[in-house]
Design a protein around this motif. Structure first.
Motif, short mmCIF file in Angstrom:
data_model
loop_
_atom_site.label_atom_id
_atom_site.label_comp_id
_atom_site.label_asym_id
_atom_site.label_seq_id
_atom_site.Cartn_x
_atom_site.Cartn_y
_atom_site.Cartn_z
N GLN A 126 0.84 -1.21 0.00
CA GLN A 126 0.00 0.00 0.00
C GLN A 126 0.87 1.26 0.00
OE1 GLN A 126 -2.43 -0.46 3.53
NE2 GLN A 126 -4.27 -0.83 2.30
N ILE A 129 2.96 1.62 -3.43
CA ILE A 129 2.28 1.74 -4.71
C ILE A 129 2.40 3.12 -5.36
CG2 ILE A 129 -0.05 1.83 -5.74
CD1 ILE A 129 -0.66 -0.74 -4.09
N ILE A 133 4.04 3.34 -9.08
CA ILE A 133 3.30 3.84 -10.24
C ILE A 133 4.15 4.85 -11.01
CG2 ILE A 133 1.33 5.28 -10.92
CD1 ILE A 133 -0.32 3.84 -8.79
N LYS A 136 6.73 2.79 -12.84
CA LYS A 136 6.24 1.58 -13.51
C LYS A 136 7.05 0.37 -13.02
CE LYS A 136 4.30 3.79 -17.62
NZ LYS A 136 4.33 5.15 -17.05
N THR A 138 7.77 -2.81 -9.90
CA THR A 138 7.27 -4.17 -9.71
C THR A 138 7.34 -4.58 -8.24
OG1 THR A 138 7.49 -6.46 -10.48
CG2 THR A 138 9.52 -5.24 -10.14
N LEU A 171 -3.60 -8.08 -6.59
CA LEU A 171 -2.88 -6.83 -6.72
C LEU A 171 -2.38 -6.62 -8.16
CD1 LEU A 171 -2.04 -4.38 -5.06
CD2 LEU A 171 0.11 -5.55 -4.53
N GLU A 174 -5.20 -5.27 -10.06
CA GLU A 174 -5.47 -3.89 -9.64
C GLU A 174 -4.47 -2.90 -10.23
OE1 GLU A 174 -5.41 -1.42 -5.40
OE2 GLU A 174 -5.72 -3.60 -5.39
N LEU A 175 -3.20 -3.30 -10.29
CA LEU A 175 -2.14 -2.37 -10.70
C LEU A 175 -1.76 -2.48 -12.17
CD1 LEU A 175 0.24 -2.53 -7.60
CD2 LEU A 175 -1.57 -0.88 -8.10
N HIS A 178 -1.80 0.53 -14.34
CA HIS A 178 -0.73 1.49 -14.04
C HIS A 178 0.64 0.99 -14.50
CE1 HIS A 178 -3.48 3.88 -11.60
NE2 HIS A 178 -3.87 2.76 -11.00
N VAL A 180 2.25 -1.50 -13.37
CA VAL A 180 3.03 -2.04 -12.25
C VAL A 180 2.79 -3.54 -12.22
CG1 VAL A 180 3.34 -2.09 -9.74
CG2 VAL A 180 2.92 0.09 -10.91
N THR A 243 2.90 -10.80 -15.23
CA THR A 243 2.32 -10.28 -13.99
C THR A 243 1.23 -11.24 -13.51
OG1 THR A 243 1.53 -8.27 -12.89
CG2 THR A 243 0.47 -8.83 -14.98
#
Length: 265
Positions: A126, A129, A133, A136, A138, A171, A174-175, A178, A180, A243
């Motif tokens: 959290q 992140i 972002i 970019k 990991t 996750l 979710e990312l 972006h 990530v 990913t």
């Protein structure tokens, strides 16, 4: 060769075991390493090993931290960004094991395992992140083969690693928008201090290593360097289209069956 030059890489639990192995393995690739753990002396020793592997002292930053403390987690991210002006890779490696069945597991110990193995990686992600972002970057979560095929003698530990496996996929989804990437690495039995810290008597360790090696397709225990090689790949641009994956690095432990003689001889 994977390029990690000047990438800012934060590795939790890097004062010993797999985390230390990852740090030393990555050092020759010239990243900017942030090493963290509870033992300051051990962190300094690993920092010296990274320097011996060719990484200059100005590219190594050590932060003593207890990942069960929210303020320490915040300090890890803030300290990393303040030192190196960003964050490219978060390696959630720190974890503890515990060899007890469900009935034997004391709830305070259960809570400790979940706090270290599940809550801390989630909270640290959290906090990381917003910075990832920007770069970019990991996230690489160190899980366990026991998250997929557990043993009843380690209920809480297996549960915690299953949680990390699912967290990785959620996750990553979710990312993804972006850019990530989020992946996990699941070691099989790996030679480290984890078993002793989990309460295994030292005199039983060699027999345990032999038994685990027997059950592994490649016939040997893993080494921290085996795990580090996979982390290196996932952290690099060579894994740019990967990913949400969980890569087993277990020597075939989760596919193997005990060897037996079918010839009758």
């Amino acid at each position: 060769m994977a390029s990690l030059a000047n990438k800012v890489i934060l590795i939790t639990g890097s004062s010993a075991g797999i985390g230390a192995g990852i740090a030393v393995h990555l050092a020759p690739l010239q990243p900017k390493l942030v090493l963290t753990g509870r033992n300051k002396d051990n962190l300094n020793k690993i920092a010296e090993k990274c320097q011996s592997a060719g990484l200059s002292a100005d590219k190594i930053h050590t932060i003593t931290a207890d990942i069960t403390r929210d303020e320490d987690l915040k300090n890890l991210i803030d300290g990393t960004v303040n030192k190196f002006n960003g964050l490219d890779v978060l390696v959630n490696n720190a974890g503890i094991s515990y060899y007890k069945t469900t009935q034997e597991t004391q709830m305070p110990k259960f809570d400790e395992i979940m706090a270290i193995n599940v809550r801390a990686p989630c909270h640290l992600a959290q906090l990381a992140i917003p910075h990832l972002i920007k770069t970019k970057g990991t996230i690489i979560n160190i899980s366990s083969a026991l998250g997929q095929k557990g043993i009843p003698q380690a209920t809480a530990y297996c549960m915690s690693k299953s949680s990390i496996d699912h967290f990785t996929k959620l996750l990553a989804a979710e990312l993804g928008p972006h850019r990530v990437r989020v992946n996990s690495v699941s070691p099989g039995f790996t030679r480290s201090e984890l078993q002793l810290r989990a309460g295994m008597p030292k005199e039983q360790l060699e027999d345990y290593i032999k038994a685990q090696s027997y059950l592994t397709a490649l016939g040997r225990a893993g080494e921290p360097d085996d795990i580090a090689k996979c982390v290196k790949f996932l952290a690099s641009g060579e894994a740019s289209y990967i990913t949400g994956e969980n890569i087993l690095v277990d020597g075939g432990r989760n596919i193997a069956v005990p060897k037996f003689n079918i010839s009758g001889n």
